[in-house]
Design an enzyme around this catalytic site. Sequence first.
Site, mmCIF file in Angstrom:
data_model
loop_
_atom_site.group_PDB
_atom_site.id
_atom_site.type_symbol
_atom_site.label_atom_id
_atom_site.label_comp_id
_atom_site.label_asym_id
_atom_site.label_seq_id
_atom_site.Cartn_x
_atom_site.Cartn_y
_atom_site.Cartn_z
ATOM 1 N N LYS A 113 0.814 -1.212 0.000
ATOM 2 C CA LYS A 113 0.000 0.000 0.000
ATOM 3 C C LYS A 113 0.857 1.276 0.000
ATOM 4 O O LYS A 113 0.431 2.312 -0.498
ATOM 5 C CB LYS A 113 -0.924 0.021 1.224
ATOM 6 C CG LYS A 113 -1.824 -1.191 1.390
ATOM 7 C CD LYS A 113 -2.823 -1.320 0.252
ATOM 8 C CE LYS A 113 -3.963 -2.267 0.560
ATOM 9 N NZ LYS A 113 -3.572 -3.685 0.603
HETATM 10 C C1 LIG Z 1 -4.227 -4.778 0.168
HETATM 11 C C2 LIG Z 1 -3.428 -6.024 0.108
HETATM 12 C C3 LIG Z 1 -3.693 -7.029 -0.830
HETATM 13 C C4 LIG Z 1 -4.838 -6.937 -1.805
HETATM 14 O O1 LIG Z 1 -4.623 -5.941 -2.766
HETATM 15 P P1 LIG Z 1 -5.854 -5.406 -3.642
HETATM 16 O O2 LIG Z 1 -5.303 -4.276 -4.414
HETATM 17 O O3 LIG Z 1 -6.883 -4.963 -2.644
HETATM 18 O O4 LIG Z 1 -6.330 -6.530 -4.459
HETATM 19 C C5 LIG Z 1 -2.869 -8.140 -0.862
HETATM 20 N N1 LIG Z 1 -1.860 -8.274 0.020
HETATM 21 C C6 LIG Z 1 -1.579 -7.341 0.941
HETATM 22 C C7 LIG Z 1 -0.465 -7.569 1.888
HETATM 23 C C8 LIG Z 1 -2.343 -6.180 1.025
HETATM 24 O O5 LIG Z 1 -2.056 -5.255 1.945
#
Ligand SMILES: *Cc1c(COP(=O)(O)O)cnc(C)c1O
Length: 520
Positions: A113
């Site tokens: 993120k």
């Molecule tokens: C948010 C997240 C995901 C999923 O990603 P999306 O973009 O919501 O599909 C997968 N792994 C981790 C560690 C995340 O923080």
Amino acid sequence: MKYHSTRNKSLKYTSKEAIQQGLSPEGGLFVPESIPKVTRDELKKWTSLNYRERAKKIFGLFLTDYSKEELDSCVDEAYTSAKFSSPEIAPVVSMDEKLHILELWHGPTSAFKDMALQILPQFLTTAVQSSPDPKEIVILTATSGDTGKAAMVGFQDVPGTRIMVFYPRQGVSSMQKLQMATQEGNNVSVVAVNGNFDHAQTGVKQIFQNEELKENMSRNGLGFSSANSINWGRLAPQIVYYFSAYLDLLKQGSIEFGQVINVVVPTGNFGNILAAWYSRKMGLPLGRLICASNDNKVLTDFIQTGVYDRRREFHPTISPSMDILISSNLERLLYELSGRNDVQVNEWMKQLSENGYYKLEGAALEELQSIFWGGFATEQQTRDAISDTFKKNAYTLDPHTGVGKWVYDRYKEETGDNRITLLVSTASPFKFPGDVLQAIQDNGTVENVVKENRTEESGLAANNDNNATTDDLQILEQLSKISGMDIPKPLENLGEKAVRHTDECEIDQMLDHVSSFMGI
Ligand SMILES: *Cc1c(COP(=O)(O)O)cnc(C)c1O
């Protein structure tokens, strides 16, 4: 480049407006009116560029109402060595000739993120500065664990912004909870909601659409924006790392120029894998986009059958950031697959909210299945993938990436497609230390140290002296010893930080919390 809404094609916004508003007024998501192409010649030229320079090229294609100076300064502030522990920002690590791992977790909160949330605040504040009616930005965010922390770190003490985060009280790991509860900054607030992520996300979406509240805010010089992956300002930065990874593979001599590679993405809200889809559309030589789910395999079923059905049991898993049954960003893909049919998208979304499902058919389904492949891993399979990779490659996967590795192996088995593949690694294993340690330790001794890693009834938010803190920090040390990896600095220091946020609420109290946070 203008932006439409997936639910109303006649609306036109600039990228600054789209980023500032987050969500279109009628509930749709902003999408670019056309998808820019990158020619092979141009792509080749980007090989010698570094991550920041590549980012500037991509943003220049999508965020055309930002000046070059504005984009340069956004990028230069975001992707620095002070914020990212790897000089490459998003390094590619090779397992063998066929499998390469794109590590997206070298940012300040150890999850992917950060790749978007370190730059979203710059995009937003730049947009507000050029707005005719500048307002203080109020960021509302629902988080399945990683977005909330990454958003707060991104917006912490950024002038002209405040941020409020809602997370499912029993749906995040204790490390994620501790990261959020100890968040510093005078403009942040964190509330644990009694419900799962979908409840929190739906609650936030409803607050965004509350006209009375918005008018009241407007009178008080406040305006909402979103840091969730529904914001285009989060999607655009995610496109950058697919381009960058491809160019790095080329530079390392792992692929020939123009060679098609597959991508595996551990998926929840469908933001990350959607960015891969946009990259593919732009001309990046990507083949299959392999969508990896955990036990909440709504997307696996959707890709296999065309039926999106959220009417199912919700399973809390060891990959909590993928515990999602309503993948918001899928709406953007539906818009494209339906030939940009906003009427059809409205219909599907209405069916989803009223009946709990919708069905994709015909050409749209065919196209979906020709590009995407869906698979899932159970809890045990996820643990096995972590354990096997550790034994075979001496590489430690976090549970989300473990899901991806399991699905990658199934994909190869079932299709025989043995193309070079990029496995997107979405979190540092240290973010989920108990489960990872348990998976890579053969003997049972660790069981004594690793207590149930999920947040308990008496979790940290309710009880500051909960042992989970000490346990987790001890486990970090042990994981570091066994994996041979350094503990990411921000996680290592967590033990010294005071718990500052202990608020909890019911779903129907979310609105009250938002109002009182804004003081209106
Ligand atoms: C948010 C997240 C995901 C999923 O990603 P999306 O973009 O919501 O599909 C997968 N792994 C981790 C560690 C995340 O923080």
